[in-house]
Design an enzyme around this catalytic site. Structure first.
Site, PDB file in Angstrom:
ATOM      1  N   ASP A 166      -6.356  13.783 -48.856  1.00 52.22           N
ATOM      2  CA  ASP A 166      -5.689  13.955 -50.155  1.00 52.22           C
ATOM      3  C   ASP A 166      -5.420  12.569 -50.734  1.00 52.22           C
ATOM      4  OD1 ASP A 166      -4.193  14.588 -52.329  1.00 52.22           O
ATOM      5  OD2 ASP A 166      -2.640  15.694 -51.259  1.00 52.22           O
ATOM      6  N   LYS A 189      -6.242  11.886 -53.953  1.00 52.65           N
ATOM      7  CA  LYS A 189      -6.107  12.049 -55.418  1.00 52.65           C
ATOM      8  C   LYS A 189      -6.815  10.919 -56.155  1.00 52.65           C
ATOM      9  CE  LYS A 189      -2.012  14.933 -55.313  1.00 52.65           C
ATOM     10  NZ  LYS A 189      -1.634  14.826 -53.894  1.00 52.65           N
ATOM     11  N   ASP A 206     -10.258   7.022 -60.428  1.00 57.08           N
ATOM     12  CA  ASP A 206     -10.717   5.724 -60.927  1.00 57.08           C
ATOM     13  C   ASP A 206     -12.019   5.899 -61.717  1.00 57.08           C
ATOM     14  OD1 ASP A 206     -10.953   2.853 -61.166  1.00 57.08           O
ATOM     15  OD2 ASP A 206      -9.747   2.714 -59.337  1.00 57.08           O
ATOM     16  N   PRO A 249      -0.247  23.765 -52.764  1.00 51.67           N
ATOM     17  CA  PRO A 249       0.954  23.182 -52.169  1.00 51.67           C
ATOM     18  C   PRO A 249       2.199  23.652 -52.912  1.00 51.67           C
ATOM     19  CG  PRO A 249      -0.046  21.606 -53.659  1.00 51.67           C
ATOM     20  CD  PRO A 249      -0.837  22.874 -53.773  1.00 51.67           C
ATOM     21  N   VAL A 264       4.816  25.446 -51.090  1.00 56.95           N
ATOM     22  CA  VAL A 264       5.573  26.396 -50.266  1.00 56.95           C
ATOM     23  C   VAL A 264       6.470  25.618 -49.307  1.00 56.95           C
ATOM     24  CG1 VAL A 264       5.316  27.988 -48.299  1.00 56.95           C
ATOM     25  CG2 VAL A 264       3.964  28.332 -50.370  1.00 56.95           C
TER      26      VAL A 264
END
Ligand code: XMP
Length: 214
Positions: free
Chosen positions: A59, A61, A64, A166, A168
């Protein structure tokens, strides 16, 4: 049945590997990010896979220009099975990662709307366009928030792609509120509510059982 992805955002390698050993029976995939990799290096991915032999998603993210995205993807996907990218930087930036992933037979997962409150201002207004873009680019999955079940449903419907979600646990999202939307290709991501629990194994077991109860 949907799957459980552990977000392993701890800063210590021994702790990370111990948690993997403990929860191995109940998780289907592992998501690592900057916290663990900046603390321990990308090699930690190999060590995780040696213990649990499960898919590991990076992850990062990635957000660029295409040529830099390409370099990041080439290094990351030597180790990880998939990589998370931002879509707001544009089609060309996502495509650069997709091309690398395709060559290596790895996954690209694109963020649409994020789960935290701050996402409402800048990301939510463009999230539906991002979901359309994800569909057009045929990425492998999108990230949608379980903190906003209606948005999860809307974005999943637009993209018509598997989701990883995501929110929870520590962020207040509840599995029962999203269960109806989940299919067997989808992943619920849980981090702190498992790795910060007194008994991570039991916490993972409970989440897995909740997911099973569709
Ligand atoms: P917790 O501890 O909140 O961990 O269960 C959640 C994990 O997911 C990441 N996260 C997101 N990743 N889009 C993403 O791509 C999101 O909206 C999002 N919200 C949380 C977070 O970094 C952590 O690893």
């Amino acid at each position: 049945m949907a799957k459980l992805m552990l977000a392993l955002d701890v800063l210590d390698e021994n702790k990370a590997l111990k948690i993997i050993e403990e929860v191995n029976d109940y998780i289907d995939a592992v998501k690592i990010g900057y916290p663990l990799v900046l603390a321990c290096g990308l090699d930690v991915i190999k060590k995780i896979k040696d213990i649990c032999d499960k898919e590991v998603i990076a992850d990062f993210k990635v957000a660029d220009i295409p040529s830099t995205n390409e370099k990041i993807a080439k290094i990351t996907l030597k180790y990880a099975d998939g990589i998370i990218v931002h879509g707001f930087v544009g089609e060309d930036s996502v495509k650069a990662v997709k091309d690398v992933a395709k060559n290596l037979n790895k996954k690209v997962i694109m963020v649409t709307e994020m789960s935290h409150p701050g996402a409402l201002k800048f990301i939510q207004p463009i999230a539906e366009e991002l979901a359309e873009m994800a569909k057009k680019l045929e990425v492998d999955a999108i990230v949608v928030p379980s903190t906003r079940p209606q948005r999860l449903k809307r974005l999943k419907n637009i993209a018509n792609l598997p989701i990883i979600t995501p929110g929870v646990g520590a962020q207040g999202g509840k599995i029962e509120d999203i269960l109806n939307e989940l299919g067997e290709d989808d992943y619920v991501i849980v981090g702190r509510a498992i790795y910060q629990a007194e008994d991570p194994k039991n916490a993972a077991k409970k989440f897995k059982e909740q997911i099973k109860n569709i």
